[in-house]
Design an enzyme around this catalytic site. Structure first.
Site, PDB file in Angstrom:
ATOM      1  N   LYS A 183      48.639  -0.615 -12.200  1.00 19.91           N
ATOM      2  CA  LYS A 183      49.002  -1.184 -13.501  1.00 19.91           C
ATOM      3  C   LYS A 183      48.600  -2.653 -13.629  1.00 19.91           C
ATOM      4  CE  LYS A 183      53.793  -1.835 -11.935  1.00 19.91           C
ATOM      5  NZ  LYS A 183      53.516  -1.339 -10.562  1.00 19.91           N
ATOM      6  N   HIS A 204      45.964 -10.662  -5.549  1.00 21.66           N
ATOM      7  CA  HIS A 204      45.929 -10.761  -7.014  1.00 21.66           C
ATOM      8  C   HIS A 204      45.066 -11.941  -7.452  1.00 21.66           C
ATOM      9  CE1 HIS A 204      49.141  -8.023  -8.808  1.00 21.66           C
ATOM     10  NE2 HIS A 204      49.046  -7.668  -7.540  1.00 21.66           N
ATOM     11  N   ASP A 232      53.186 -10.844 -15.423  1.00 21.91           N
ATOM     12  CA  ASP A 232      53.308  -9.872 -14.332  1.00 21.91           C
ATOM     13  C   ASP A 232      54.421 -10.346 -13.393  1.00 21.91           C
ATOM     14  OD1 ASP A 232      52.861  -7.827 -12.563  1.00 21.91           O
ATOM     15  OD2 ASP A 232      50.778  -8.343 -12.138  1.00 21.91           O
TER      16      ASP A 232
END
Length: 399
Positions: free
Chosen positions: A234, A270, A300
């Site tokens: 996601k 990330h 996030d």
């Protein structure tokens, strides 16, 4: 200016010869693509590819009137036969301009990958930019006039689209057409969805387009919620939705976890896959950010925001929850939802689906599960686009 796309695929074509992958196995019919080549007003051919003459004939055109053939990138493999009557292919040096007898002006544009991009201006003044596979523009200055059409490798170089957008070369009415399509992304609806996030589209081989003719640019949803289970993909999907934007503020709600090596590794992974132009802020104070003008926000994630909100409300303790925690949490959630409803910024938020697994063993765990479910539903109601990611596959639930 009339543009016919004789091919829209990668240099090896799609499907690739002898490739057993799932995308190549399903690339049939309209999903099959020859190597990208552009025919402009029947006078200029950008990239000479195998079968160009036959491809032109299938599209209802002829190469008889072609006055110039220009190459954009090195061609691997055997030499391509030059159809009878075509001029010898060449390349324009970076920064130089060539004027054709047809009245078209062609300027060579430097790129950051082996090859040359071309800016083509028609006798009537319409402007088109074409970049080779895997390439983005080099040395762009800001304040450029927007092109009527940009033909570029959107899938592999969304950052190139972002750089062109930041410089003004892609405007609100620019028709961005994706080419050099390879087996990176499945065709059909998935390809269309990925491209729409960048404000781009793909067309089948043989399509003829009119440069400067109005075409509705795909809408980029202003508010998107991406939900899914652990390791579903996601966060990567959320990042894809903004990778063609030149400036993004990544809002990390997890904060620091001193001494937690695994958490540090996750954060590093990330950061490494995000574009270098993106900025990062670590905060759970989302309401002021949503109320400000600025670049797109990628939040996030909401589940960690909720953890912080429950910490502040002392909502984990049963007695505190009944006395004041529930009321405090409801107020903070309502403030967030109001800010999302009223924001003028583009927002992509990530959250977790935790209600489909094992029922938590503790009252506080069940409380978190229930509150996150309520938050997800209420946040989704404020978004134009909602995606559920399962096993790396994004399923549109809204928009």
């Amino acid at each position: 200016m009339e543009l016919t796309l004789l091919g829209t695929g990668a240099p090896a074509g799609l499907p690739r010869p002898d490739c057993p992958c799932a995308v190549c196995a399903t690339a049939r019919g309209a999903e099959a693509r020859a190597a990208t080549a552009l025919l402009l007003d029947g006078a200029l051919l950008l990239d000479l590819t195998p079968g160009a003459a036959l491809a032109a004939a299938r599209a209802g055109h002829s190469l008889v009137g072609v006055r110039q053939v220009l190459l954009t990138h090195p061609h691997d493999g055997p030499a391509v036969d030059l159809p009878a009557g075509l001029p010898t292919p060449g390349r324009v040096p970076d920064g130089r301009e060539l004027t054709l007898i047809s009245g078209h002006r062609v300027r060579a544009v430097p790129v950051d990958h082996p090859g040359t991009g071309y800016e083509v201006t028609s006798p009537e003044g319409e402007r088109l930019l074409y970049l080779p596979p895997g390439a983005g523009p080099a040395g762009l200055a800001e304040g450029l006039a927007a092109y009527e059409m940009v033909v570029v490798d959107v899938v592999r170089r969304p950052d190139a689209v972002g750089r062109l957008r930041a410089a003004g070369a892609i405007g609100s009415t620019t028709d961005v057409v994706a080419v050099h399509l390879d087996h990176d992304v499945p065709g059909g609806p998935e390809l269309a969805r990925r491209l729409a996030a960048a404000g781009a589209r793909a067309v089948p081989d043989g399509t003829t387009l009119i440069v400067g003719e109005y075409h509705a640019v795909p809408d980029v949803p202003r508010r998107t919620l991406v939900t899914g289970g652990a390791r579903s993909g996601k966060s990567l999907e959320a990042e894809r939705r903004l990778e063609a934007f030149p400036d993004v503020l990544y809002v990390a709600t997890g904060g620091h976890r001193h001494g937690d090596v695994e958490w540090a590794a996750r954060v590093a992974a990330h950061r490494e896959r995000r574009p270098g132009s993106w900025r990062t802020t670590e905060t759970c104070d989302l309401v002021p950010l949503l109320g400000e003008d600025g670049p797109p926000l990628l939040i996030d994630c909401l589940s960690l925001w909720l953890t912080d909100a429950m910490d502040r409300a002392d909502a984990w303790d049963d007695a505190a929850w009944g006395a004041h925690g529930e009321r405090t949490l409801r107020t903070r959630v309502a403030e967030l939802l109001t800010a999302v409803r009223e924001t003028g910024r583009t927002v992509v938020a990530v959250t977790n689906e935790v209600g489909s697994g094992v029922v938590p063993a503790t009252p506080s765990g069940r409380r978190f599960r229930d509150e996150l479910g309520r938050l997800n539903a209420a946040f989704a109601a404020e978004c134009e686009h909602v995606l559920l990611v399962v096993a790396g596959q994004a399923l549109p639930l809204r928009g």
